[in-house]
Every structure is written in C-alpha cells, then in structure tokens.
Design a protein around this motif. Structure first.
Motif, mmCIF file in Angstrom:
data_model
loop_
_atom_site.group_PDB
_atom_site.id
_atom_site.type_symbol
_atom_site.label_atom_id
_atom_site.label_comp_id
_atom_site.label_asym_id
_atom_site.label_seq_id
_atom_site.Cartn_x
_atom_site.Cartn_y
_atom_site.Cartn_z
ATOM 1 N N PHE A 1 0.769 -1.108 0.059
ATOM 2 C CA PHE A 1 -0.065 0.058 -0.052
ATOM 3 C C PHE A 1 0.860 1.181 0.130
ATOM 4 O O PHE A 1 0.556 2.138 -0.879
ATOM 5 N N ASN A 2 1.587 1.403 0.878
ATOM 6 C CA ASN A 2 2.626 2.586 1.038
ATOM 7 C C ASN A 2 3.423 2.698 0.016
ATOM 8 O O ASN A 2 3.671 3.896 -0.340
ATOM 9 N N HIS A 3 3.884 1.882 -0.949
ATOM 10 C CA HIS A 3 5.022 1.897 -1.983
ATOM 11 C C HIS A 3 3.781 2.379 -2.946
ATOM 12 O O HIS A 3 4.524 3.129 -3.802
ATOM 13 N N ILE A 4 2.819 2.067 -3.252
ATOM 14 C CA ILE A 4 1.818 2.488 -4.271
ATOM 15 C C ILE A 4 1.701 3.888 -4.186
ATOM 16 O O ILE A 4 1.851 4.822 -4.869
ATOM 17 N N ARG A 5 1.501 4.223 -2.669
ATOM 18 C CA ARG A 5 1.195 5.804 -2.450
ATOM 19 C C ARG A 5 2.463 6.672 -2.651
ATOM 20 O O ARG A 5 2.279 7.619 -3.139
ATOM 21 N N ARG A 6 3.305 6.109 -2.494
ATOM 22 C CA ARG A 6 4.785 6.936 -2.799
ATOM 23 C C ARG A 6 4.850 7.075 -4.352
ATOM 24 O O ARG A 6 5.269 7.959 -4.854
ATOM 25 N N ASP A 7 4.721 6.015 -4.922
ATOM 26 C CA ASP A 7 4.941 5.857 -6.389
ATOM 27 C C ASP A 7 4.033 6.943 -7.121
ATOM 28 O O ASP A 7 4.320 7.335 -8.348
ATOM 29 N N ILE A 8 2.796 6.843 -6.775
ATOM 30 C CA ILE A 8 1.627 7.757 -7.411
ATOM 31 C C ILE A 8 1.584 9.114 -6.923
ATOM 32 O O ILE A 8 0.635 8.914 -5.866
ATOM 33 N N VAL B 1 -8.380 8.388 -0.962
ATOM 34 C CA VAL B 1 -8.471 7.974 -2.354
ATOM 35 C C VAL B 1 -8.001 6.797 -2.884
ATOM 36 O O VAL B 1 -8.462 5.820 -3.623
ATOM 37 N N LEU B 2 -6.712 6.736 -2.455
ATOM 38 C CA LEU B 2 -5.908 5.158 -2.723
ATOM 39 C C LEU B 2 -6.979 4.379 -2.303
ATOM 40 O O LEU B 2 -7.093 3.118 -2.930
ATOM 41 N N SER B 3 -7.084 4.286 -0.917
ATOM 42 C CA SER B 3 -8.160 3.148 -0.027
ATOM 43 C C SER B 3 -9.074 3.087 -0.875
ATOM 44 O O SER B 3 -9.737 1.747 -1.231
ATOM 45 N N GLN B 4 -10.025 3.960 -1.271
ATOM 46 C CA GLN B 4 -11.192 3.925 -1.926
ATOM 47 C C GLN B 4 -11.182 3.154 -3.297
ATOM 48 O O GLN B 4 -11.935 2.231 -3.520
ATOM 49 N N THR B 5 -10.198 3.608 -3.952
ATOM 50 C CA THR B 5 -9.857 3.229 -5.176
ATOM 51 C C THR B 5 -9.598 1.655 -5.505
ATOM 52 O O THR B 5 -10.099 0.743 -5.966
ATOM 53 N N LEU B 6 -8.440 1.457 -4.501
ATOM 54 C CA LEU B 6 -8.298 -0.083 -4.213
ATOM 55 C C LEU B 6 -9.293 -1.141 -3.855
ATOM 56 O O LEU B 6 -9.619 -2.075 -4.482
ATOM 57 N N ARG B 7 -10.278 -0.535 -2.874
ATOM 58 C CA ARG B 7 -11.409 -1.297 -2.539
ATOM 59 C C ARG B 7 -12.287 -1.600 -3.458
ATOM 60 O O ARG B 7 -12.614 -2.830 -3.909
ATOM 61 N N LYS B 8 -12.424 -0.609 -4.609
ATOM 62 C CA LYS B 8 -13.462 -0.634 -5.857
ATOM 63 C C LYS B 8 -12.755 -1.475 -6.743
ATOM 64 O O LYS B 8 -13.538 -2.611 -7.300
ATOM 65 N N LEU B 9 -11.425 -1.717 -7.054
ATOM 66 C CA LEU B 9 -11.022 -2.388 -7.822
ATOM 67 C C LEU B 9 -11.135 -4.002 -7.448
ATOM 68 O O LEU B 9 -11.071 -4.753 -8.195
ATOM 69 N N GLU B 10 -10.786 -4.134 -6.025
ATOM 70 C CA GLU B 10 -10.905 -5.303 -5.376
ATOM 71 C C GLU B 10 -12.306 -6.012 -5.745
ATOM 72 O O GLU B 10 -12.380 -6.895 -6.059
ATOM 73 N N ARG B 11 -13.242 -4.952 -5.339
ATOM 74 C CA ARG B 11 -14.551 -5.547 -5.623
ATOM 75 C C ARG B 11 -15.026 -5.912 -6.970
ATOM 76 O O ARG B 11 -15.601 -6.958 -7.271
ATOM 77 N N GLY C 1 0.380 12.554 -5.552
ATOM 78 C CA GLY C 1 -0.764 13.143 -5.555
ATOM 79 C C GLY C 1 -1.886 12.688 -5.059
ATOM 80 O O GLY C 1 -3.017 13.184 -4.933
ATOM 81 N N ILE C 2 -1.890 11.159 -4.815
ATOM 82 C CA ILE C 2 -3.013 10.771 -4.547
ATOM 83 C C ILE C 2 -3.032 10.580 -3.048
ATOM 84 O O ILE C 2 -1.914 10.304 -2.434
ATOM 85 N N SER C 3 -4.238 10.855 -2.501
ATOM 86 C CA SER C 3 -4.243 10.762 -1.062
ATOM 87 C C SER C 3 -4.645 9.203 -0.290
ATOM 88 O O SER C 3 -4.905 8.553 -1.231
#
Length: 125
Positions: free
Chosen positions: A43-50, A57-67, A52-54
């Motif tokens: 998770f934190n690696h994704i956040r560092r790599d992308i 928003v990262l948590s919400q987007t990951l959850r939707k993609l997982e769903r 500007g993403i909060s």
C-alpha cells in the motif's frame, strides 16, 4: 448449474458496463492498475509511487478495484500489519490496454498542448 449469458450494451443508459467503464476511466484506477503490472506492491509503496493521490482516495480506489475482481489484497500478520495488492487474472487482461492509454498521454502531451493553444487562440473571447 448453467450460467445464463446476458447481453450487455454499453450504449444503453442502464447497462452495468457503464459502471465498469466509469471505474476504468478514473485516472487513479488506471495508474494503480499500471503500477501493479510488475507484480505485488505494498500500500505505502503505491502511495509513494503515484504522486498526488491521497491515502483516502487510494484506499477507496483499491477497494473498488478489488470488488470488481481486478486486484487482490493480501494481509500479512506482521507488526505493523503489511498489506499487499496484486493483479487478479481478470485485471491482468487489462494491462496492455491500461499501459497503452497511460503512456499514450505521456507520448502525445506536446501535441495535445499545441492543439489546446491553437484552439484557445481561435476561440478566445
């Protein structure tokens, strides 16, 4: 039990494919899917790599993609807990398309900026 094949039409306003297209048209979803192409990422690696993403928003987007069955979430019982995300087989079917779209923007940005300037000059009030 036999699954019934349903016909979907993206041009129909009530077609559920519209929700999927809405998700995939999201810049954050595209960047996350593209980032996961190389294998599982924390998770934190994704956040560092992308940039500007909060976190929210990262948590919400990951959850939707997982769903949607595009990514998986694995929790490791470490202290602190480690969470890792990876593409599911369905998500892997998008990697070429996602990468092409994301990197198309990079390759064509100069032409887009030039077109925007030309348009703005022609349509200035």
């Amino acid at each position: 039990m036999t699954a019934i094949q349903q016909a979907y039409d993206v041009y129909e306003d009530r077609c559920p494919t519209r929700l999927v297209l809405d998700r995939l048209a999201d810049k954050w979803a595209l960047l996350i899917l593209d980032r996961l192409e190389g294998g599982p990422v924390r998770f934190n690696h994704i956040r560092r790599d992308i940039k500007g993403i909060s976190q929210k928003v990262l948590s919400q987007t990951l959850r939707k993609l997982e769903r949607d069955g595009l990514i998986s979430r694995t929790i490791f019982p470490t202290v602190p807990v480690t969470v890792e995300y990876a593409l599911m087989p369905l998500g892997s079917t998008l990697t070429d398309t996602v990468s092409a779209l994301a990197h198309w923007a990079e390759k064509n940005m100069d032409a887009i900026v030039a077109a925007q300037r030309a348009y703005d000059q022609t349509h200035a009030a």
